[in-house]
Design an enzyme around this catalytic site. Structure first.
Site, mmCIF file in Angstrom:
data_model
loop_
_atom_site.group_PDB
_atom_site.id
_atom_site.type_symbol
_atom_site.label_atom_id
_atom_site.label_comp_id
_atom_site.label_asym_id
_atom_site.label_seq_id
_atom_site.Cartn_x
_atom_site.Cartn_y
_atom_site.Cartn_z
ATOM 1 N N TRP A 142 0.832 -1.199 0.000
ATOM 2 C CA TRP A 142 0.000 0.000 0.000
ATOM 3 C C TRP A 142 0.872 1.257 0.000
ATOM 4 O O TRP A 142 0.587 2.214 -0.722
ATOM 5 C CB TRP A 142 -0.927 0.002 1.214
ATOM 6 C CG TRP A 142 -1.793 1.221 1.300
ATOM 7 C CD1 TRP A 142 -3.017 1.403 0.724
ATOM 8 C CD2 TRP A 142 -1.486 2.441 1.992
ATOM 9 N NE1 TRP A 142 -3.498 2.666 1.019
ATOM 10 C CE2 TRP A 142 -2.574 3.321 1.793
ATOM 11 C CE3 TRP A 142 -0.406 2.882 2.761
ATOM 12 C CZ2 TRP A 142 -2.619 4.602 2.343
ATOM 13 C CZ3 TRP A 142 -0.438 4.160 3.294
ATOM 14 C CH2 TRP A 142 -1.533 5.001 3.081
ATOM 15 N N ASP A 161 -6.242 -2.686 -1.331
ATOM 16 C CA ASP A 161 -6.123 -2.884 0.114
ATOM 17 C C ASP A 161 -6.437 -1.625 0.912
ATOM 18 O O ASP A 161 -6.474 -1.673 2.151
ATOM 19 C CB ASP A 161 -4.713 -3.359 0.476
ATOM 20 C CG ASP A 161 -4.422 -4.756 -0.053
ATOM 21 O OD1 ASP A 161 -5.359 -5.569 -0.107
ATOM 22 O OD2 ASP A 161 -3.266 -5.026 -0.424
ATOM 23 N N ASP A 162 -6.654 -0.513 0.227
ATOM 24 C CA ASP A 162 -6.982 0.727 0.922
ATOM 25 C C ASP A 162 -8.401 0.637 1.479
ATOM 26 O O ASP A 162 -9.368 0.417 0.735
ATOM 27 C CB ASP A 162 -6.869 1.904 -0.037
ATOM 28 C CG ASP A 162 -7.065 3.233 0.664
ATOM 29 O OD1 ASP A 162 -6.070 3.814 1.105
ATOM 30 O OD2 ASP A 162 -8.219 3.681 0.784
ATOM 31 N N LEU A 163 -8.546 0.822 2.788
ATOM 32 C CA LEU A 163 -9.836 0.629 3.447
ATOM 33 C C LEU A 163 -10.895 1.594 2.915
ATOM 34 O O LEU A 163 -12.049 1.203 2.700
ATOM 35 C CB LEU A 163 -9.685 0.806 4.958
ATOM 36 C CG LEU A 163 -10.959 0.616 5.795
ATOM 37 C CD1 LEU A 163 -11.534 -0.792 5.601
ATOM 38 C CD2 LEU A 163 -10.669 0.878 7.265
#
Length: 209
Positions: A142, A161-163
């Site tokens: 990330w 994968d970034d929330l």
């Protein structure tokens, strides 16, 4: 920019999102830093900012720079050699945790034995850059994807994968999947955005549902 927007608007959900969202600002982070130091400094800042607020990270990074105010180069940042030789005790006074100090020393050690030259790294493709930089302790996929997007200005990065990206896409596309099926679905949705996935994600970050 217009070509990219026309392409992204072929996705009706994304088109509606773009219509109600302020356009992102130019992505060139650290343009005020000479190119030969740009990635090195960005890596240090990314480590400092992990798991704390932007305000706290800015304050700690200022104190970190002040530690080297008498010996740093003209741009006000320690050279990799200076950072590698800095003691844990001194770096702790800037507000850095023991773990972040270990990570910053890892960046310094990497920079002394491998090239962080902007032109060299820019010559690599996205996946090669990820593979090149992730051996540095504290630097994950990330983190490198953020460098690709905001420092190297790569146009087709999708940080799945970034929330926030996940949450915004779930909301915008009314998704019900979880776990691995969700990841597969997110990739499926983003696939038609190529080769402008970076811009799509920047709109997602700014979008207010």
């Amino acid at each position: 920019m217009q070509t990219a927007l026309d392409h992204l608007r072929q996705d009706p959900v994304l088109a509606n999102l773009i219509a109600v969202t302020e356009a992102p600002k130019p992505a060139h982070a650290h343009d005020d830093i000479p190119e030969h130091d740009r990635l090195y400094v960005a890596l240090l800042e990314s480590i400092v900012s992990q798991q704390i607020s932007t305000k706290a990270a800015d304050a700690i990074f200022r104190r970190f720079r002040m530690l080297f105010s008498q010996t740093a180069d003209a741009e006000g940042y320690p050279t990799p050699k200076q950072l590698a030789e800095a003691s844990v005790e001194d770096l702790r006074t800037a507000g850095l945790s023991f773990q972040k100090i270990k990570y910053m020393h890892s960046v310094a050690e990497f920079a002394q034995t491998n090239s962080l030259d902007f032109d060299y790294v820019q010559s690599l493709d996205d996946e090669a850059i990820i593979n090149y930089l992730t051996p540095i302790k504290g630097v994950g996929r990330w983190t490198v994807e953020m460098l690709l997007m905001f420092v190297l200005d790569r146009p087709d990065v999708f940080p799945v994968d970034d929330l926030v990206i996940r949450q915004k896409m779930v909301r915008a596309y009314e998704l019900t999947e979880t776990g691995r099926p969700l990841i597969r679905r997110l990739h499926e949705i983003a696939q038609p955005w190529q080769p402008y996935r970076t811009l799509a994600c920047r709109y997602l970050w700014r979008w207010k549902p």
